[in-house]
Design an enzyme around this catalytic site. Structure first.
Site, mmCIF file in Angstrom:
data_model
loop_
_atom_site.group_PDB
_atom_site.id
_atom_site.type_symbol
_atom_site.label_atom_id
_atom_site.label_comp_id
_atom_site.label_asym_id
_atom_site.label_seq_id
_atom_site.Cartn_x
_atom_site.Cartn_y
_atom_site.Cartn_z
ATOM 1 N N ARG A 122 20.780 -18.109 38.611
ATOM 2 C CA ARG A 122 19.599 -17.977 37.926
ATOM 3 C C ARG A 122 18.874 -19.230 38.172
ATOM 4 O O ARG A 122 18.141 -19.537 37.410
ATOM 5 C CB ARG A 122 19.580 -17.308 36.718
ATOM 6 C CG ARG A 122 19.918 -15.593 36.659
ATOM 7 C CD ARG A 122 20.053 -14.836 35.832
ATOM 8 N NE ARG A 122 19.501 -13.431 35.696
ATOM 9 C CZ ARG A 122 18.841 -12.309 35.045
ATOM 10 N NH1 ARG A 122 20.598 -13.158 33.868
ATOM 11 N NH2 ARG A 122 19.336 -11.218 35.349
ATOM 12 N N GLN A 127 14.881 -17.006 42.036
ATOM 13 C CA GLN A 127 14.119 -16.635 40.882
ATOM 14 C C GLN A 127 13.521 -15.492 41.919
ATOM 15 O O GLN A 127 13.726 -14.250 40.810
ATOM 16 C CB GLN A 127 13.256 -16.487 40.322
ATOM 17 C CG GLN A 127 13.123 -17.471 38.670
ATOM 18 C CD GLN A 127 12.265 -17.801 38.115
ATOM 19 O OE1 GLN A 127 11.215 -17.938 38.399
ATOM 20 N NE2 GLN A 127 12.421 -18.266 37.058
ATOM 21 N N ASP A 130 15.818 -12.392 42.244
ATOM 22 C CA ASP A 130 17.191 -11.885 41.199
ATOM 23 C C ASP A 130 17.303 -10.495 40.962
ATOM 24 O O ASP A 130 16.386 -9.978 40.959
ATOM 25 C CB ASP A 130 17.179 -12.773 40.045
ATOM 26 C CG ASP A 130 17.057 -12.404 39.003
ATOM 27 O OD1 ASP A 130 18.580 -11.586 38.915
ATOM 28 O OD2 ASP A 130 16.846 -13.454 37.620
ATOM 29 N N SER A 133 17.401 -8.996 37.582
ATOM 30 C CA SER A 133 16.283 -9.344 36.903
ATOM 31 C C SER A 133 14.956 -7.660 37.489
ATOM 32 O O SER A 133 14.578 -6.860 36.688
ATOM 33 C CB SER A 133 15.039 -9.990 36.503
ATOM 34 O OG SER A 133 16.405 -11.347 35.898
ATOM 35 N N TYR A 230 23.155 -17.077 28.476
ATOM 36 C CA TYR A 230 24.006 -15.835 27.830
ATOM 37 C C TYR A 230 24.371 -16.187 26.747
ATOM 38 O O TYR A 230 24.713 -16.900 25.840
ATOM 39 C CB TYR A 230 25.430 -15.454 28.958
ATOM 40 C CG TYR A 230 24.319 -14.921 30.490
ATOM 41 C CD1 TYR A 230 23.963 -13.673 30.517
ATOM 42 C CD2 TYR A 230 24.394 -15.886 31.388
ATOM 43 C CE1 TYR A 230 23.499 -13.349 31.837
ATOM 44 C CE2 TYR A 230 23.976 -16.119 32.811
ATOM 45 C CZ TYR A 230 23.193 -14.072 32.871
ATOM 46 O OH TYR A 230 22.796 -14.257 34.094
HETATM 47 P P1 NAD Z 1 21.865 -9.612 29.701
HETATM 48 O O1 NAD Z 1 21.883 -8.271 30.540
HETATM 49 O O2 NAD Z 1 23.221 -10.049 30.075
HETATM 50 O O3 NAD Z 1 22.536 -8.909 28.019
HETATM 51 C C1 NAD Z 1 21.144 -8.284 27.324
HETATM 52 C C2 NAD Z 1 20.983 -8.946 26.461
HETATM 53 O O4 NAD Z 1 21.916 -8.978 25.454
HETATM 54 C C3 NAD Z 1 20.754 -10.557 26.134
HETATM 55 O O5 NAD Z 1 20.009 -10.931 25.774
HETATM 56 C C4 NAD Z 1 21.996 -10.918 24.849
HETATM 57 O O6 NAD Z 1 22.109 -12.203 24.125
HETATM 58 C C5 NAD Z 1 22.570 -9.806 24.134
HETATM 59 N N1 NAD Z 1 23.479 -9.577 23.492
HETATM 60 C C6 NAD Z 1 24.642 -9.673 23.980
HETATM 61 N N2 NAD Z 1 26.033 -9.325 23.537
HETATM 62 C C7 NAD Z 1 24.919 -9.053 22.087
HETATM 63 C C8 NAD Z 1 25.749 -8.394 20.971
HETATM 64 N N3 NAD Z 1 26.739 -8.481 20.160
HETATM 65 N N4 NAD Z 1 24.452 -8.035 19.313
HETATM 66 C C9 NAD Z 1 22.696 -8.669 20.386
HETATM 67 N N5 NAD Z 1 22.798 -8.000 21.562
HETATM 68 C C10 NAD Z 1 23.245 -8.776 22.330
HETATM 69 O O7 NAD Z 1 21.352 -10.552 29.795
HETATM 70 P P2 NAD Z 1 19.770 -10.476 30.556
HETATM 71 O O8 NAD Z 1 18.605 -9.599 31.099
HETATM 72 O O9 NAD Z 1 20.491 -10.876 31.968
HETATM 73 O O10 NAD Z 1 19.581 -11.998 30.308
HETATM 74 C C11 NAD Z 1 19.782 -13.139 29.541
HETATM 75 C C12 NAD Z 1 19.533 -14.709 29.719
HETATM 76 O O11 NAD Z 1 19.291 -14.923 31.224
HETATM 77 C C13 NAD Z 1 18.092 -14.274 28.830
HETATM 78 O O12 NAD Z 1 18.202 -15.805 28.501
HETATM 79 C C14 NAD Z 1 16.913 -13.922 30.310
HETATM 80 O O13 NAD Z 1 15.611 -15.022 29.723
HETATM 81 C C15 NAD Z 1 17.984 -15.238 30.818
HETATM 82 N N6 NAD Z 1 17.439 -15.163 32.686
HETATM 83 C C16 NAD Z 1 16.769 -16.095 33.465
HETATM 84 C C17 NAD Z 1 16.837 -15.912 34.809
HETATM 85 C C18 NAD Z 1 15.698 -17.478 35.625
HETATM 86 O O14 NAD Z 1 15.967 -18.102 35.195
HETATM 87 N N7 NAD Z 1 15.574 -16.685 36.703
HETATM 88 C C19 NAD Z 1 16.232 -14.882 35.251
HETATM 89 C C20 NAD Z 1 16.738 -13.568 34.315
HETATM 90 C C21 NAD Z 1 17.262 -13.894 33.295
#
Ligand code: NAD
Length: 379
Positions: A122, A127, A130, A133, A230
Site C-alpha cells: 500500500r 494505489q 489496490d 481498497s 494496520y
Molecule cells: P482492515 O480491513 O485491515 O481493517 C478494518 C478496520 O478494523 C481497521 O481500521 C482496523 O483498525 C479496525 N480494527 C481492527 N481491530 C479492531 C478492534 N478490535 N476494534 C475495532 N476496530 C478494529 O483495514 P483497511 O481498510 O485495509 O485499512 C487499514 C489501513 O490501511 C488504514 O489506515 C487505511 O487508511 C490504510 N490504507 C492505506 C492505503 C494506501 O496508502 N494505499 C490504501 C488503503 C488503506
C-alpha cells in the site's frame, strides 16, 4: 502477446476481471485479448461489448487460456483452469494464498507466475492497483444498502401529519476503507451515525464525516497502529474494556455494520451473543468480517441468522460482488495498472521485472517453485 479473460467458475462470483475499457487499453499495448463467452454477463457486460472493444470471444475457458501470456481472473484459478497458458505466463487474481496455501504448489507446477493482487504494497505508486481498497469501498457502501433493505423501519427522521419518526441509530465498528464508506453512506441515508476503531488516526476521519467517535481511548489505544497503518491485536484487558463500552452502546443501536480485521489473524469478536440479546427486535447487524470468522459471535458466513430476540445478523460474503458492475470496473482498472507494468511497450511482450518491489511482494509461484518469503515453507 495474448491476454485471456476466462469466466469466473465460482457460481457466487458475479465480477469479471476485464471490462471493454481495459480490453481496449490492452489492445492499445499491442495485445490480442480473448474473453470467454459470458464472462461479463453477471456484471452487465455482453460478449458484443467486448467484441466491439476488439476482443475475440472464446467458446470456453480452455480455448481462451490456450497460448496466453497473461491470464486475468477475479478469484484464484485452480491449476487445471490455467492449463494451456504459455510457460512463464502471468496469472493475476485475488489468490487468497493463506486460505489455499496447500494448492500453491499445484499452481507452481503448471509453470506459471501467479500474482496475488491482495498482497500489493500500500504505497503511493501502487494505489491505483489496490484491489483491497477498491473492493472494500463497495462492500462498505453495500453493507448499508443491505441493512436498509432488511430493516423493517425507515432510517431518516420523518415529520408527517400522522406523527414523527425518529432517525435510526447506525454504529460502524472498524473504520478502515469499508468502514469509512459505510459511515459516509449511512450519513446520506439520514441515520444518526457513531463509529469505533482501535487506531487513533480514525477518530479525526470519523469526525470529518460528521459521525461521533466512540472508543476506549487509553494508553494502549494510543499505540494500536502498526507502522504499516494496520491495527494490532489488542490485549485481553483492552478487549474487556472495549466489550463493556460496546455492550452499553450497542443496545441502543438499530443497525450495526462490522468491518474489523487484523492482518494475518482471525477477525476479533466484538459483538457477543449477550450483546445481540440486548438489542431491540428488528435490529440489523451486517458483518463484513464474516469470511474471516466474523466480528459477531452469531455470524454465519453467507447466511442471515435471526437471533432469538429477533435481531437479523447478515454474514456478508463478497460484499463488493453485490454491486458487480462497479466492482468489476474498478477491479479491472486495478488489474490493468499492474499488468501494464509487466509488458514491454516496445516489443509488446511479457517482460516481468523481477526486481520490482511490486512483483516481489505479489509473486507467489515461478519456475515450479514458491519464491514468496511468506509461503516458501509450503513448497
Ligand atoms: P482492515 O480491513 O485491515 O481493517 C478494518 C478496520 O478494523 C481497521 O481500521 C482496523 O483498525 C479496525 N480494527 C481492527 N481491530 C479492531 C478492534 N478490535 N476494534 C475495532 N476496530 C478494529 O483495514 P483497511 O481498510 O485495509 O485499512 C487499514 C489501513 O490501511 C488504514 O489506515 C487505511 O487508511 C490504510 N490504507 C492505506 C492505503 C494506501 O496508502 N494505499 C490504501 C488503503 C488503506
Amino acid at each position: 502477446m495474448r491476454i485471456a479473460i476466462p469466466a469466473e467458475t465460482d457460481p457466487a462470483e458475479s465480477r469479471v476481471a476485464a471490462t471493454p475499457e481495459t480490453v481496449k487499453k490492452f489492445i492499445g499495448l499491442g495485445a490480442e485479448v480473448a474473453v470467454e463467452t459470458g464472462a461479463g454477463e453477471r456484471s452487465g457486460v455482453a460478449d458484443a461489448a467486448y467484441e466491439k472493444a476488439g476482443a475475440v470471444i472464446a467458446p470456453d475457458a480452455a480455448s481462451a487460456v490456450s497460448g496466453a501470456d497473461i491470464v486475468l481472473r477475479v478469484q484464484r484459478p485452480t491449476s487445471s483452469e490455467i492449463r494451456g497458458a504459455k510457460p512463464g505466463a502471468a496469472v493475476i487474481a485475488i489468490m487468497d494464498p493463506y486460505e489455499y496455501v496447500s494448492e500453491l504448489q499445484a499452481l507452481a507446477s503448471e509453470g506459471v507466475c501467479a500474482f496475488a493482487m491482495e498482497l500489493m504494497p500500500r504505497i503511493t505508486r501502487a494505489q491505483v492497483m489496490d484491489v483491497l481498497s477498491s473492493q472494500a469501498n463497495i462492500a462498505g457502501y453495500r453493507a448499508i444498502i443491505e441493512a436498509a433493505a432488511a430493516y423493517e423501519r425507515v432510517i431518516p427522521m420523518m415529520t408527517t401529519a400522522a406523527g414523527s419518526v425518529p432517525p435510526a441509530k447506525i454504529f460502524i465498528m472498524g473504520v478502515g476503507v469499508a468502514g469509512l464508506q459505510a459511515i459516509a453512506t449511512a450519513r446520506r441515508t439520514g441515520g444518526v451515525v457513531t463509529a469505533t476503531d482501535v487506531r487513533p488516526a480514525t477518530k479525526e476521519q470519523v469526525l470529518s464525516l460528521g459521525a461521533k467517535f466512540i472508543a476506549v481511548e487509553d494508553e494502549e489505544f494510543k499505540q494500536a497502529e502498526t507502522a504499516a497503518g494496520y491495527a494490532k491485536e489488542m490485549s485481553s484487558e483492552y478487549q474487556e474494556k472495549q466489550r463493556a463500552l460496546t455492550a452499553s452502546h450497542i443496545s441502543k443501536q438499530d443497525i450495526v455494520v462490522t468491518t474489523a480485521l487484523i492482518p494475518g489473524r482471525p477477525a476479533p469478536v466484538l459483538i457477543t451473543a449477550d450483546m445481540v440479546a440486548s438489542m431491540r427486535p428488528g435490529s440489523i447487524i451486517v458483518d463484513l468480517a464474516a469470511e474471516r470468522g466474523g466480528n459477531c459471535e452469531l455470524t454465519q458466513p453467507g447466511e442471515t441468522v435471526t437471533s432469538e430476540n429477533g435481531v437479523k445478523i447478515i454474514g456478508s460474503v463478497n460484499g463488493a460482488g453485490r454491486a458487480p458492475a462497479t466492482a468489476s470496473e474498478l477491479y479491472a482498472k486495478n488489474l490493468f495498472a499492474f499488468a501494464e507494468t509487466l509488458i514491454d511497450k516496445e516489443t509488446h511482450t511479457l517482460a516481468i521485472k523481477w526486481d520490482d518491489e511490486l512483483v516481489k511482494a505479489t509473486l507467489l509461484t515461478k519456475d515450479g517453485a514458491l519464491p514468496h518469503p511468506r509461503f516458501q515453507a509450503a513448497s
